[in-house]
Design a protein around this motif. Structure first.
Motif, PDB file in Angstrom:
ATOM      1  N   SER A  44       0.999  -1.252   0.075  1.00 34.92           N
ATOM      2  CA  SER A  44      -0.021   0.060  -0.102  1.00 34.92           C
ATOM      3  C   SER A  44       0.863   1.413  -0.128  1.00 34.92           C
ATOM      4  N   PHE A  45       0.226   2.360  -0.406  1.00 34.86           N
ATOM      5  CA  PHE A  45       0.732   3.653  -0.451  1.00 34.86           C
ATOM      6  C   PHE A  45       0.290   4.522   0.613  1.00 34.86           C
ATOM      7  N   ASN A  46       1.076   4.771   1.825  1.00 38.26           N
ATOM      8  CA  ASN A  46       0.335   5.431   2.933  1.00 38.26           C
ATOM      9  C   ASN A  46       1.039   6.945   3.279  1.00 38.26           C
ATOM     10  N   LEU A  47       0.284   7.899   3.408  1.00 37.29           N
ATOM     11  CA  LEU A  47       0.619   9.104   3.428  1.00 37.29           C
ATOM     12  C   LEU A  47       0.692   9.545   5.222  1.00 37.29           C
ATOM     13  N   LEU A  48       1.667  10.117   5.689  1.00 37.58           N
ATOM     14  CA  LEU A  48       1.917  10.360   7.105  1.00 37.58           C
ATOM     15  C   LEU A  48       2.020  12.080   7.218  1.00 37.58           C
ATOM     16  N   LEU A 102       5.597   4.396   3.149  1.00 36.16           N
ATOM     17  CA  LEU A 102       4.998   5.124   4.364  1.00 36.16           C
ATOM     18  C   LEU A 102       5.839   6.401   4.138  1.00 36.16           C
ATOM     19  N   LEU A 103       4.964   7.638   3.787  1.00 31.00           N
ATOM     20  CA  LEU A 103       5.717   8.659   3.260  1.00 31.00           C
ATOM     21  C   LEU A 103       5.198   9.981   4.149  1.00 31.00           C
ATOM     22  N   ALA A 104       5.965  10.743   4.939  1.00 33.70           N
ATOM     23  CA  ALA A 104       5.845  11.887   5.347  1.00 33.70           C
ATOM     24  C   ALA A 104       5.729  13.161   4.673  1.00 33.70           C
ATOM     25  N   ASP A 105       4.881  14.009   4.690  1.00 33.79           N
ATOM     26  CA  ASP A 105       5.000  15.204   3.785  1.00 33.79           C
ATOM     27  C   ASP A 105       4.130  16.162   4.563  1.00 33.79           C
ATOM     28  N   HIS A 106       4.550  17.465   4.263  1.00 36.67           N
ATOM     29  CA  HIS A 106       3.691  18.625   4.697  1.00 36.67           C
ATOM     30  C   HIS A 106       3.080  19.285   3.574  1.00 36.67           C
ATOM     31  N   ASP A 107       3.369  18.848   2.401  1.00 42.07           N
ATOM     32  CA  ASP A 107       2.904  19.438   1.153  1.00 42.07           C
ATOM     33  C   ASP A 107       1.829  18.227   0.541  1.00 42.07           C
ATOM     34  N   TRP A 108       0.538  18.292   0.526  1.00 41.48           N
ATOM     35  CA  TRP A 108      -0.388  17.283   0.386  1.00 41.48           C
ATOM     36  C   TRP A 108      -0.896  17.319  -1.326  1.00 41.48           C
ATOM     37  N   SER A 109      -0.188  18.293  -1.952  1.00 41.19           N
ATOM     38  CA  SER A 109      -0.539  18.406  -3.759  1.00 41.19           C
ATOM     39  C   SER A 109      -0.037  17.175  -4.145  1.00 41.19           C
ATOM     40  N   GLY A 110      -0.886  16.451  -5.261  1.00 37.95           N
ATOM     41  CA  GLY A 110      -0.372  15.574  -6.044  1.00 37.95           C
ATOM     42  C   GLY A 110      -0.598  14.195  -5.702  1.00 37.95           C
ATOM     43  N   TYR A 111      -1.330  13.928  -4.532  1.00 37.69           N
ATOM     44  CA  TYR A 111      -1.481  12.686  -3.908  1.00 37.69           C
ATOM     45  C   TYR A 111      -2.601  11.861  -4.285  1.00 37.69           C
ATOM     46  N   ARG A 112      -3.746  12.759  -4.919  1.00 35.53           N
ATOM     47  CA  ARG A 112      -5.048  12.219  -4.994  1.00 35.53           C
ATOM     48  C   ARG A 112      -5.190  10.762  -5.552  1.00 35.53           C
ATOM     49  N   GLU A 113      -4.523  10.838  -6.667  1.00 36.94           N
ATOM     50  CA  GLU A 113      -4.558   9.368  -7.280  1.00 36.94           C
ATOM     51  C   GLU A 113      -3.670   8.246  -6.806  1.00 36.94           C
ATOM     52  N   VAL A 114      -2.869   8.513  -5.854  1.00 35.77           N
ATOM     53  CA  VAL A 114      -1.788   7.568  -5.625  1.00 35.77           C
ATOM     54  C   VAL A 114      -1.850   6.735  -4.111  1.00 35.77           C
ATOM     55  N   VAL A 115      -2.458   7.609  -3.283  1.00 38.41           N
ATOM     56  CA  VAL A 115      -2.458   7.215  -1.785  1.00 38.41           C
ATOM     57  C   VAL A 115      -3.593   6.184  -1.375  1.00 38.41           C
ATOM     58  N   ASP A 116      -3.214   5.194  -0.837  1.00 37.73           N
ATOM     59  CA  ASP A 116      -4.426   4.378  -0.172  1.00 37.73           C
ATOM     60  C   ASP A 116      -4.674   4.734   1.108  1.00 37.73           C
ATOM     61  N   GLU A 117      -3.838   5.224   2.198  1.00 40.54           N
ATOM     62  CA  GLU A 117      -4.338   5.458   3.347  1.00 40.54           C
ATOM     63  C   GLU A 117      -3.530   6.588   3.847  1.00 40.54           C
ATOM     64  N   ILE A 118      -4.399   7.573   4.878  1.00 41.08           N
ATOM     65  CA  ILE A 118      -3.558   8.457   5.275  1.00 41.08           C
ATOM     66  C   ILE A 118      -3.784   8.559   6.820  1.00 41.08           C
TER      67      ILE A 118
END
Length: 469
Positions: free
Chosen positions: A30-34, A195-211
């Motif tokens: 999975s692709f997870n945004l932190l 598992l990727l930590a980021d403060h800029d949330w743009s560009g993730y709409r089509e790639v992220v599974d969980e936040i």
């Protein structure tokens, strides 16, 4: 596939809790945004998952961390890194060799990759991040964004199952950032867990599974409203100031100034005036020479041509006097620190402040509270989060009161609220101290309306952007 489980984990430095009752289980592949505010505990969590903490922190850990059913802390590093790879927020902490090729080769040799396979792995990884041409260039001559690309290339080359990425795009220009997100998404589709930590949330709409949201050491999965708001962020193309400057009062002027890096031309001979007591934004792709220009202005980098500060050739100025008139806020905050704790750093800065009356105890208390650093006065500066270090660094440099301040990516790695707080503080203090500000930034959504003038650096050209005043 990887099975990583975090179960009721608590972590503290001395008596200061950093993580509180954190539980997490990532779905394999999975692709997870932190996400979460600066200083909330994201980097600490990633370092725990990478096996770096508590061994290299002195902190205290309770709870359970398992990797494929085994206690993470009991897995020897050689076996652990075959399954998970960690990208540091500051790539300089990751590098141990001189060039990108040597760095990647060293990493692959350490995990005992067949020597015959290593060159192809390196070539493939560098190609994915568009850094093939820099394979044998010194890492120290690369820009911050280029260094982050090399750090990601090292993760790609290692081919581990789980990628732990801490602010991998903080210093990367917007176009390259979107490309690297696509590279990471392709790896996830090939079976990697991200598992990727980021403060800029743009560009993730089509790639992220969980936040997952980390706030004050507490972790929770994003609810529907939060998730929708995060994924609604889109890459920002914002208009910046469109007026050309009035240069009646010039503080810096360039006369046929040219720059190069390892025989690679960066800036063609350029004439340019910088107006005094204004705020000037400098934009441009990674690696074009923005940081190099700043280093030249503070006499840390050789250049051709002539640079004047208040009408005096800086080549004829003694360095001891020059640094009292123009100061550089480094891209890497740790390069600024000379003491151990936040309070010791502030005390040292007060001894060199040009306007000491401005920095009364009450004013300092108010500013530290504004920056959410007041509770960290006795904290070791090297144990602060990347965002906290940035905020402290900017405060210390503002305290010097030099007539010219050069900010190299001061907003990188900061959440949106912290960016606006820091910009407001810089504006307030620099007006009171009659300072000129030049700032390099890729965080255009934060700064578009903040500057008086805009300089763009690209294709060996540096010029103002805008119409006539």
């Amino acid at each position: 596939m990887i099975d990583l489980v975090v179960d009721h984990v608590n972590f503290a430095y001395r008596d200061t809790p950093i993580l509180t009752d954190v539980s997490l289980q990532l779905t394999p592949g999975s692709f997870n945004l932190l996400v979460g505010p600066s200083g909330g505990g994201k980097s600490t969590l990633l370092k725990l998952l990478a096996g770096l903490y508590p061994t290299f922190s002195g902190g205290h850990l309770t709870g359970t961390l398992t990797l494929n059913g085994y206690d993470l802390g009991k897995i020897v590093p050689f076996q652990r890194v075959a399954h998970l790879a960690y990208l540091f927020q500051n790539p300089n902490r990751q590098f141990v060799m001189q060039t990108p090729f040597e760095e990647l080769r060293f990493s692959l040799e350490n995990v005992q990759i067949d020597p015959a396979d290593i060159p192809d792995r390196i070539e493939n990884a560098l190609a994915q991040v568009d850094m093939t041409a820099f394979a044998h260039q010194s890492l120290q001559t690369l820009s911050g964004g280029e260094q982050q690309k090399i750090a990601l290339a090292a993760i790609i080359a290692l081919d581990a199952d789980l990628w732990l990425l801490d602010e991998p795009f903080a210093n990367v220009d917007p176009s390259a950032r979107l490309h690297l997100i696509d590279v990471i998404k392709a790896a996830q589709k090939a079976g990697k867990t991200i598992l990727l930590a980021d403060h800029d949330w743009s560009g993730y709409r089509e790639v992220v599974d969980e936040i997952f949201v980390m706030t004050n050491g507490h972790l929770q999965q994003a609810d529907t409203t939060t998730r929708t708001g995060i994924l609604a962020q889109t890459p920002v193309t914002v208009p910046i100031k469109t007026l050309l400057p009035n240069t009646d009062h010039v503080i810096i002027d360039l006369h046929n100034v040219a720059l190069q890096n390892a025989h690679r031309p960066l800036l063609q001979p350029t004439a340019l005036d910088i107006p005094a007591q204004k705020r000037i934004l400098i934009t441009g792709p990674n690696g074009v020479g923005k940081s190099t220009l700043f280093s030249a202005l503070v006499k840390l980098y050789a250049y051709d041509g002539t640079i004047h500060l208040n009408g005096t050739d800086i080549a004829k100025r003694k360095l001891a006097q020059h640094v009292k008139d123009i100061a550089l806020v480094f891209q890497n905050a740790e390069q600024t620190f000379i003491a151990m704790t936040v309070q010791e750093e502030i005390t040292a800065a007060l001894t060199t402040a040009r306007y000491p009356a401005l920095w009364s105890p009450d004013r300092l208390d108010a500013v530290l509270t504004q920056l959410n650093l007041a509770h960290l006065r006795e904290h070791v500066v090297y144990q602060l989060s990347g965002g906290q270090q940035k905020k402290l660094q900017v405060l210390l440099m503002l305290m010097t009161g030099t007539p010219v301040l050069l900010f190299d990516e001061p907003l990188a790695g900061l959440d949106t609220a912290s960016q606006q707080t820091l910009l407001a503080l810089i504006a307030d203090i620099t007006v009171q101290q009659n300072q000129t500000v030049l700032m390099i930034s890729h965080q255009l959504q934060a700064v578009s309306a903040w500057f008086d003038y805009h300089l763009h650096f690209e294709d060996q050209q540096l010029h103002y952007v805008g119409g006539a005043t």
